[in-house]
Every structure is written in structure tokens, then in C-alpha cells.
Design a protein around this motif. Sequence first.
Motif, PDB file in Angstrom:
ATOM      1  N   UNK A 105      13.578   4.503  -4.296  1.00 24.23           N
ATOM      2  CA  UNK A 105      13.334   4.840  -2.893  1.00 24.23           C
ATOM      3  C   UNK A 105      12.491   3.789  -2.167  1.00 24.23           C
ATOM      4  N   UNK A 106      11.607   3.134  -2.897  1.00 23.00           N
ATOM      5  CA  UNK A 106      10.690   2.240  -2.192  1.00 23.00           C
ATOM      6  C   UNK A 106      10.996   0.765  -2.401  1.00 23.00           C
ATOM      7  N   UNK A 144      11.578   7.047  -8.761  1.00 19.04           N
ATOM      8  CA  UNK A 144      11.508   7.220  -7.324  1.00 19.04           C
ATOM      9  C   UNK A 144      10.966   5.965  -6.654  1.00 19.04           C
ATOM     10  N   UNK A 194       0.819  -1.202   0.000  1.00 13.91           N
ATOM     11  CA  UNK A 194       0.000   0.000   0.000  1.00 13.91           C
ATOM     12  C   UNK A 194       0.855   1.256   0.000  1.00 13.91           C
ATOM     13  N   UNK A 195       2.043   1.182   0.597  1.00 16.31           N
ATOM     14  CA  UNK A 195       2.847   2.403   0.595  1.00 16.31           C
ATOM     15  C   UNK A 195       3.371   2.745  -0.795  1.00 16.31           C
ATOM     16  N   UNK A 238      14.211  -2.116   0.050  1.00 16.48           N
ATOM     17  CA  UNK A 238      13.623  -3.297   0.683  1.00 16.48           C
ATOM     18  C   UNK A 238      14.409  -4.545   0.326  1.00 16.48           C
ATOM     19  N   UNK A 258       1.479   2.139  -3.433  1.00 20.53           N
ATOM     20  CA  UNK A 258       0.260   2.756  -3.974  1.00 20.53           C
ATOM     21  C   UNK A 258       0.137   4.201  -3.467  1.00 20.53           C
ATOM     22  N   UNK A 259       0.452   4.390  -2.189  1.00 17.73           N
ATOM     23  CA  UNK A 259       0.378   5.734  -1.623  1.00 17.73           C
ATOM     24  C   UNK A 259       1.346   6.663  -2.335  1.00 17.73           C
ATOM     25  N   UNK A 260       2.542   6.148  -2.640  1.00 23.98           N
ATOM     26  CA  UNK A 260       3.520   6.973  -3.360  1.00 23.98           C
ATOM     27  C   UNK A 260       3.000   7.317  -4.746  1.00 23.98           C
ATOM     28  N   UNK A 261       2.363   6.343  -5.407  1.00 19.18           N
ATOM     29  CA  UNK A 261       1.747   6.617  -6.707  1.00 19.18           C
ATOM     30  C   UNK A 261       0.703   7.710  -6.562  1.00 19.18           C
ATOM     31  N   UNK A 262      -0.089   7.602  -5.510  1.00 20.12           N
ATOM     32  CA  UNK A 262      -1.152   8.576  -5.302  1.00 20.12           C
ATOM     33  C   UNK A 262      -0.570   9.967  -5.106  1.00 20.12           C
ATOM     34  N   UNK A 263       0.658  10.014  -4.517  1.00 18.05           N
ATOM     35  CA  UNK A 263       1.289  11.312  -4.311  1.00 18.05           C
ATOM     36  C   UNK A 263       1.932  11.829  -5.590  1.00 18.05           C
ATOM     37  N   UNK A 264       1.963  10.985  -6.617  1.00 20.26           N
ATOM     38  CA  UNK A 264       2.536  11.428  -7.885  1.00 20.26           C
ATOM     39  C   UNK A 264       3.996  11.041  -8.070  1.00 20.26           C
ATOM     40  N   UNK A 265       4.477  10.058  -7.305  1.00 17.58           N
ATOM     41  CA  UNK A 265       5.884   9.662  -7.403  1.00 17.58           C
ATOM     42  C   UNK A 265       6.180   9.066  -8.780  1.00 17.58           C
TER      43      UNK A 265
END
Lengths: 333, 467, 322
Positions: B373-374, B369, B355-356, B378, B358-365
Motif C-alpha cells: 500500500x505504501x 501492507x 514519515x508516513x 510510489x 513510520x506512521x503506518x508502523x505506529x498504527x500497527x501496519x
Amino acid sequence: MSEVIFEVKNLQKWFPVKRSLGQLLRGQRTWVRAVDGVSFQIKKGEIFGLIGESGCGKTTTGKLIMKLMDPTGGQMLYRGQDVTHLSPEALQAYKREVQMIFQDPYASMNPRFRIREVLTEPLVIHRLGGNEQEKLALAADALTKVKLTPPSDFLDRFSHMLSGGQRQRVATARTLILSPRFIVADEPVSMVDLSTRAELLHMMKEIQQDLDLTYLYITHDLSTARYFTDRIAVMYLGRIVEMGPAGELIDHPLHPYTRALIAAVPEPVPGRVNVIKEIPIKGEIPSAAQIPAGCRFHPRCLFATDECRNLPEPELVQAEPEHLVACRRYKEL
Amino acid sequence: MKLKDLRETLRDFWGEFRKVRYGMVGLVMFGLFLLIVILEPVLIPFPETGRRWRDITYWEDNPKNAAPVWVNWFTRKDYTPQAVLDKPEISERKAANTQMVEAVFTYNYKYDLPPIDLLLRATGKGLLNLAVHLERPDGLSIELTKKSIRLSGEAPVRLSLDKEASGAVGDFLKTYEDPDVLRGVSIFTVKPVEVFFARAEPGILRNPVPLKGEYRIKLTCVAVGSGAFLKEPALTVAGRVFGLMGTDASKRDIWSGVIAGTKWALLIGLLTSAVAVIIGVFYGVTSAYFGGAVDLVMMRIYEVFQSIPLLPVMIVVSAVFKPSIWTMILMMCAFFWVGSVRTVRSMGLQIKEEIYVEAAHALGASRGRIIFKHMLPQVIPYAFASMALQVPVSIVYEASVSLLGLGDATIVTWGQILHDAMQGGAVLQGIWWWIIPPGLFIALMGMTFAFVGFAMDTILNPKLRTR
Amino acid sequence: MEKLAIKNIKLHYFTSKGVIRALDGVSFDLRAGETLGVVGESGCGKTTLGTALLNMPTPPGRIVAGEILFDGLDILKLNEDELRKQIRWEKIAMVFQGAMNCLTPVYTIRKQMMETILTHRKMTKQEAEERIIKYLNLVGLSADVLRRYPHELSGGMKQRIVIATALFLEPQVVICDEPTTALDVVVQAQIINLLKQLKEQLKLSFIFITHDLATEAEVADRIMVMYAGKVVEIGTNEQIYGPQRAAHPYTQLLMAATPRLRQKVDQLAFIPGTPPDLLAPPAGCRFHLRCPQVMERCRQEEPPLVEVEPAHTVACWRCGHE
Ligand SMILES: Nc1ncnc2c1ncn2[C@@H]1O[C@H](COP(=O)(O)OP(=O)(O)O)[C@@H](O)[C@H]1O
Ligand code: SF4
Ligand code: SF4
Ligand SMILES: [Mg+2]
């Protein structure tokens, strides 16, 4: 108050279902119609609740609005502009103004990030906020807004070092950092302990008023929706069946499905223990791959007639001012 | 600001790392290996080990297949260890066209089994008339050899007294051993040096009793002719046990070989695994992130590389070109990257659904990036573990190629030592000191990286970490 | 009459970080034929309590003190074999949290239910099948589901199957751990109706664990409120939800924090802070760091459970200590 900030017209999202060989040969295609013709308008400065059981398509609607997936059909308008399909530049600009809070605050933050990185990430992405120091100042500012004070106590922590409520506050702070206008909140409090849930909702409401925000609040929980939202839309199998002001809709539900939902909700009052509760609904929710013809609720409706089964699906019609319902028989009930 | 952040991150990381005990063990071991590399010149008795590993003349004074010195601690009878006596008492006289040199070596013999040879070395020029006498603790003095050598230019002189004294030993035996015994013995099978370190009494051949005490070996040289001379005489007592780790069948000092091989093992292991894993991680994550057609094509390429067996390729390449450590590293990098791809890809596929992300996508990453970064961070713990496991694999591959005699002949590696041990029949002959040291070092280096890798994994992977 | 009497039970988890006092002296009774509701926030020890009642603590947990009397017999004194033969599933059964999601995906429902029953009872397949169908009907399912696989069933159906399985061996006490939490509100209401019917028909005693006070109001004859490994209040449904309100500050706040559907609430209450770390719970009353009515005494001494009126016990220095 009456300016429309977000409008969805006949929005659709169909997912293809994997086909068997036989279906493939016969050229059959089946679809999961997760969102199947949803229309609503959200007014500037209001909290709009989208309610329904799991699988009814509310999260998918949220993701469509967030542009995390492309719709199969329909149109989305943000501040009067068509945002159904956007160029990369326009999409970046859109994503600055429209933000999302996810259900699971823990999962929605990279576990390797410190809170400072979580909060400055939107600024880095959009090349905003100036130098490192200024970015950090903005992050601290956002933490203050969500009442995580002093911010210096939190900036260097990882999300697993926070409690559930604190995490969801950080998630909220992250959405605030780009000064958005519209926030999609998907079940933001369902994973938060009851004792802090109200605190969180209260804070969200305060921020909404202070910053003149608009929320789309997605939930399965009617009780928090009544407490938190201004208007509610009830979804069933990919479609909105009833929509109206929160109190009005819950105190005077018109659609048989809404009535059943409300009847099923438990209430913390005495004297109910030895009563078997009437739940005015039949059977179980069908799969979104096999949506019944006619009124999609008819197999479960206690009031269904042949008309409901055979005539085309009832549209949302205005029953009272502001109160819409998609049922042929709402007047008789 | 950025630098400060980095420093802080590293400090935090170190703070956490210190708490993982096996990680610290790994780090200490890694430190020791580094120390070995740095101190190599001090640690090895044969400074030219690296360059002259395959030069038999460099090792000829050593005994063959000699066990390490410390086996004496465990045996009832002590073996003579190797010793070099290079500070004799020298007296020198000069006349017209003649130089006379007398060098006396003192050797304290206190073992049960005698040396196998006494080797005299010197540098000389012109006509050299040499004589060597042995003075034993029991007062006997034996002329071991008398010999003339003519050297046209300045050249090394080397005398194996075991060979030279075959005449002297016959006389010696006739004096002391039972004639009946002597009659049954061919004088060519007698080892003179062994005889001279035993008590002069009947039975000296069959059941020699060691004569312990101070021996003096006296070298006399008369150098005749203008400019003729002899200098820098030295005596090597060729022992039966040798150094910390003994010698191999080619008389090479295994300790020197293993120590000199450390830097190559580190280089091969670290460089190969680092490059290979970095490529593999990028490849896997990219493939996972893009999915669809990109993934399909990338996975086909991966499968092609994976199905080519590396060893034959390395053999062919090494056979065609001059085998060199660098081509070998290059080859291994070109093939080992596949090792981590599958796991990294499946991790990537999983992370992509987080989900994080997805959250980054939602922020426009951007894609970059999200990958850098994500997703990549990992995978890094896995990459470290993977690297740690790749290190010994690389070392073994290098060894395998060396096993076919296609190793880099200009250096010495643990793999080559092991290879020679196999070839030399070390297992059949029980020459364990030839196999265990390089094997142990390979294992220890593998463990070093495994420990460090797993410790990093525990720290960098917050799911395993508790508050 | 008391079916179960729990006396001062302590169950601690011995972890590498220290001892987690998940149950720290819990005492209560369960009467024959009643439903006792156990409420509290996540992490207060509700599930742990369920495992304790089966004498089946999850490692590294251990019951370190207390008695659990089932019809007067201390089940903590029984050995593993006796427990299995006499108590577990035979007398006391438990529907675990999320059990409906733990059905094996590769076996049919028939196979899974059959296996459960045959490991406990010697009977022919024929008899077993008859018994299975009897219980399926009892929970409102037809024999049709037997040949299905778990993924073909809805959440409500799976929960019914799990309940039927727990009833096979005709237990007298059934512990249900959050049986409705993952379900949608309509299904939730249906399951609650089912449990009420079963209680009547089979004369069962229930322990119903949930974090939701509203759900508890629908099912529980008596309610036990837990906080940080301790019981803070036990009262009848009327005493907890009735107009005179619950007595413990924690229960009161929890109640005020529960959103109401049928009335407009302007401002819900909340409890500042978070529940304490059970590795090192605070001295005195465990709620004192978050309690709006805290006094000096609360920080020093731990309040005992005292009866403030018949059938109503509270652990608070402000109740029954005048
Ligand atoms: N990526 C997807 N692929 C296929 N089906 C999906 C996908 N996402 C959601 N669905 C299906 O769409 C329907 C609605 O799902 P969702 O939007 O998640 O509803 P809710 O938020 O109410 O739980 C469900 O039947 C679900 O299985
Ligand atoms: S249209 Fe008919 S079936 Fe549909 S909800 Fe209304 S009464 Fe029920
Ligand atoms: S004992 Fe004191 S702190 Fe505890 S609940 Fe009662 S008043 Fe609050
Ligand atoms: Mg959802």
C-alpha cells in the motif's frame, strides 16, 4: 486523576556510532546516548510535556513509547503492564490504544491517499469498523470530532489539497479513529501557522477532555507547553533534569538549565530592544556521543563546582511536592 | 462498492490524464497501433505475409528493390508502378476434347519508364498451346510468344513475358532500330518489355521514347485432351515502383511486412517489459524493505543476473532449441527484470524512511501492507516509465537475435526486416525504404510508450502535480 | 534620516498557473541605524520583500512597479553591473533564510569565505584572511573555525559564519530573513544579542524578517506587519507591543494568538480560516474574510495606509477613518 497510565523507568536508547579502523582494532565502541536513563510517570487524563532542545532525545523517547524501535535498557509500563517487549499479538493490541501525531502532518500521510483512505487505514489494519460503509461513517465521525465539517467535503481530498492546520486535524482524526487512550504528539503545532496554532491546541484539548485521553506532548517550545500542558519534564542530553506542574516549573524553575531556557525565551512586550539579554548559560550543547561525566550539564552551568564535576550524576529529587529536580545545588541558588 | 471505487479512481485518473497533452498524443498513437493490428487483414495486400514471409515463390511477381509508388511525386520521370490485371475479357469456346480460351488484358500505360516485366498467371491442366499478342496504341501487333505446355494434373502456369519474348524483340528491333546500332548490341542484353513500351522508331534502344496509351495483351490458349483447361488468367505488370513502402531485395512488400510485424512488436514489447518490470519492482521493493541480510543476498543474486550478458545466452538458447518468439520473450523476461531493480531499490530505501511509513508502523501496519500500500504505489510511475523505455529495448533485442538469423522463422518482425536490410546492403545501395519504415515504426512505438509513461508519471506523482 | 525609501513596490511571480501578487504595492522607509522588523505568516511575502530590496527577484518573479531609493538613488534604475558594483552586498546585504544549511559540505570554512571575499574585492590572500578573522571575531568566533567543515559546526556557529560573510563588504543595510527560526531558544537569544551588538558597533540598519512577534519585540525599533502581500500596519515597538496595543485587527489577533511564557493564559486567540490565495486575492481589504470586525465597506474598497498617530500607519477602515 492520579491513576498512572504510562510509566517509564530508566529508559535508555543508545545508537552505535560508526567506528574508525583504529577504534575497531582497539575494540572500542562509542555510542550516541540519545536517551540515557529517563524515568517519568504520566497520569491518566493529563497532558504531559516533554521539553528540550533539538537532539536532547525527546523524539527518540516518543518513538520508544510508540514501539517504533527497541530500547537499549529500562522498562516501560502501560496501565501497569510491562510493554518493554511484546509478542506480535500484544503489540497489535498495544498499537490500538497508543497513537502518535507527528510533527509534519504532510509527511505523515501518504501523498497518494485520499483522506478517506488515510482515516480508514487504522481500521483496515486492525480489522475493525465493519464493512466499507461503516468504516466511512467512522471516518466521517472522526472528522466531525476535529471540526472538519461537513466531512463529505474532506473525505475525497488528498492531503496536499488541505491547509497546514487542516492537515494536522486530519492527522489527529486518524489517531482518534481507533479510540485510543494515550496519544504521543511530537511537535504537533510547530509547522502550523501561528494564527491557527491556538485553534488546533484548543481542539486537541477539547477532544482530550471529551474522550478522556492522555497526551504526551513533545516540544521545544516552552510557551505552548505552558499554555497546553499540565506537567512538564525538561530534558537535557538524554536525561530529565527537572519535572513539575507547568506553571510552577516555569514561574519557579529550580534547575540552572531550565532557568537559562526560560530566560532565553522572547516575550512580546515593549522596551527590550536596546537591552542585551543575560542568558545564564555557557557554550553550546555537547554531542550525545560525548556526554560529560558528573552532572552532564556542568560544562555549561554557571554554578558548577568540583563536586558537580567529580561526583556521580545527581538524581531527580523531590524539591517541592510534585516538583523534581536533578541538581546538587538547587537549594543554594 | 469496490468496483464503484475503482471506476471512480479510473475516471479521476482519466480526467487528469486528458490534461496532459503529450500523454494524449501517446495514447492516440497507441490507439493507431492497435487499429493497425485489428485492421491488418484489410491493410495488407498480401494476406499470407505472416506465414509466407520467407517463401520466395509467394513474392516472385514483385519487382526487386522497388521504391515506393509515391516517389513518382518527386521525380521528373514517372516510374511504372506495379499493377495486377485480373479481370480480362474472356471468351471461351469448347469442342470435344478441346477448350479454347481468349483473354484480353487492357493496360493504360502513362508513365515514362516502362515496366520491367509482364507476368502471366493461370491455372491449367493437360496440353496447353499458348500464344500471347501485344497490341500497342500505335496499332502495331506483336506476337510475343507461342508455346506448348503439358501439365499432368491441375497446376499453376506462370509466364514471364520478358523472358518469353526475346525472339520477338529481335524481329521488332530489326524492323525499327538503326542496323548500325543493332550490330553493336548483344540481343541477350535487351529487355523486351522495355522495348515494347517505346515508340517504334530509330533510337528505341538507346533513347527510347515512351509510347503512352492503351495496350492490349491477348492470351490465346488451346487446351487439348479430355479434361484439359485453362482458367483464371491474370496479368501482373511488374513495375519499377511498388506499393506504399516498396520492396526489398527478395521482392517482399515492405508495407505488408511492417504492418504484419506490428502485432509482434506490441506483443514482444508489452509482454516482456510488463513481466520484467513487475518482477523488478517487486524484487527491488522487497530488497529495500527488508534490508540487512535479505537485501545483501538479493543484491548478490541481482548482480549475478546483471553480469550475464543476455545476447549470447539468447543466441545459444535459440541455436540449441528451435528459435521461437515465446522462448525469446521468456529469456528477455528472465534477464530484463534487473533493469529496474537498482532504481526501485533506492526509491524503496528512501520511501522506507518516509514519515508516513513510520506512521503506518505506529498504527500497527503489517509488512505486506507497507510494501503493497505504501511503497509499491510510489514506485509505479517509475515502473511505467521504465516499462515504456523497456519496450523498444525488447524490440531491438529481438531484432539483434534475428540479425544473427536466429529469429522465429514463422513470423515477420520489424527487427527481422531491419536485419535483412543490413544483410542486403540496403545502406550501401541507398535502399532507404527498406530501412526507414521498420526503423521509424520501432521509434514511434518507443515514443508512444514514453509519452504515455511520462504522462502517467506526472499524474501519479503528486510532487509534480499542482493543485 | 532615511536610508531606504520603498515606494509602492510590486513584485509578481509569473507562474504557469497565473500571476502571484507576492508584493502588491508595499511602501515603507528604513531609517539609518534602526532595525525594522517585518512580521507576517508564512507566504505573506516577507522573503520576496528581501529579494526585492536587492533588486534580485527569484524567477519567475519580476518587479513590475515602484521605486527603491537608497540614499535617494533608485536602485531599480541601475543595470545589473552597477547593481553588483554599487549596491548588492556593498551597500545592502542579505542573510537568506536557511543559508546556514547551504554551506558547501565539502569545503572548509576558510575556502568558502575566501571565495566570497575574493570574488568581490581585489586583495591578497593575506589581506583577505585578516579581514575574515576580523569579522569572525566580531561575530564571536575564533579563527579556529576556518579549518573546519560545516558539519563539524553547530547551528549557532554556522549562523554566525553566514552573518560574518554578509558583513564582509561593509554594507550599511543588512536584511536578515528568519535568522533564528531553525535554532534552539538559547542559541536564538545569543544570535539576537549578537545582532544588537553589531548594530551598535557598525552603525548598521537592519531589516529583521520573522514570523514570530515575540522575537520581533526583542530586536525591532519599528515593526511592519504584512498580510497577503500588503503592509497592514507600521508602528514603533511601543505602539505595537505597548499597553495601548496595535491598531490593526490582524496585528491584534496575531498578538493574542502568541503564547506567553511568563503569564498564564486561559484561552489564546486564533484567526479562523487561512490566508488568501495570492493568485486571486479577495477584493476590498485582503483580511476581510477572516476579520471579526469586518464591515460592508471592507468588502468593496481596499483600505489605504493612513497615519493614525505620528509614526504609526494602519491600513484598516476602522482606524483613522472616523
Ligand atoms: N536513528 C538514529 N541513529 C543515530 N543517532 C540518532 C538516531 N535518531 C536520533 N539520533 C541521535 O539522538 C540524539 C537525539 O535525537 P532526537 O531524539 O531526534 O532528539 P530531538 O527530538 O530532541 O530532536 C541526537 O544526537 C540524534 O543525532
Ligand atoms: S549539579 Fe552542579 S553543574 Fe549540575 S546543574 Fe546543578 S549546579 Fe550545575
Ligand atoms: S478594513 Fe475591515 S476587514 Fe479589513 S481589517 Fe479593517 S475592519 Fe477588518
Ligand atoms: Mg525532534
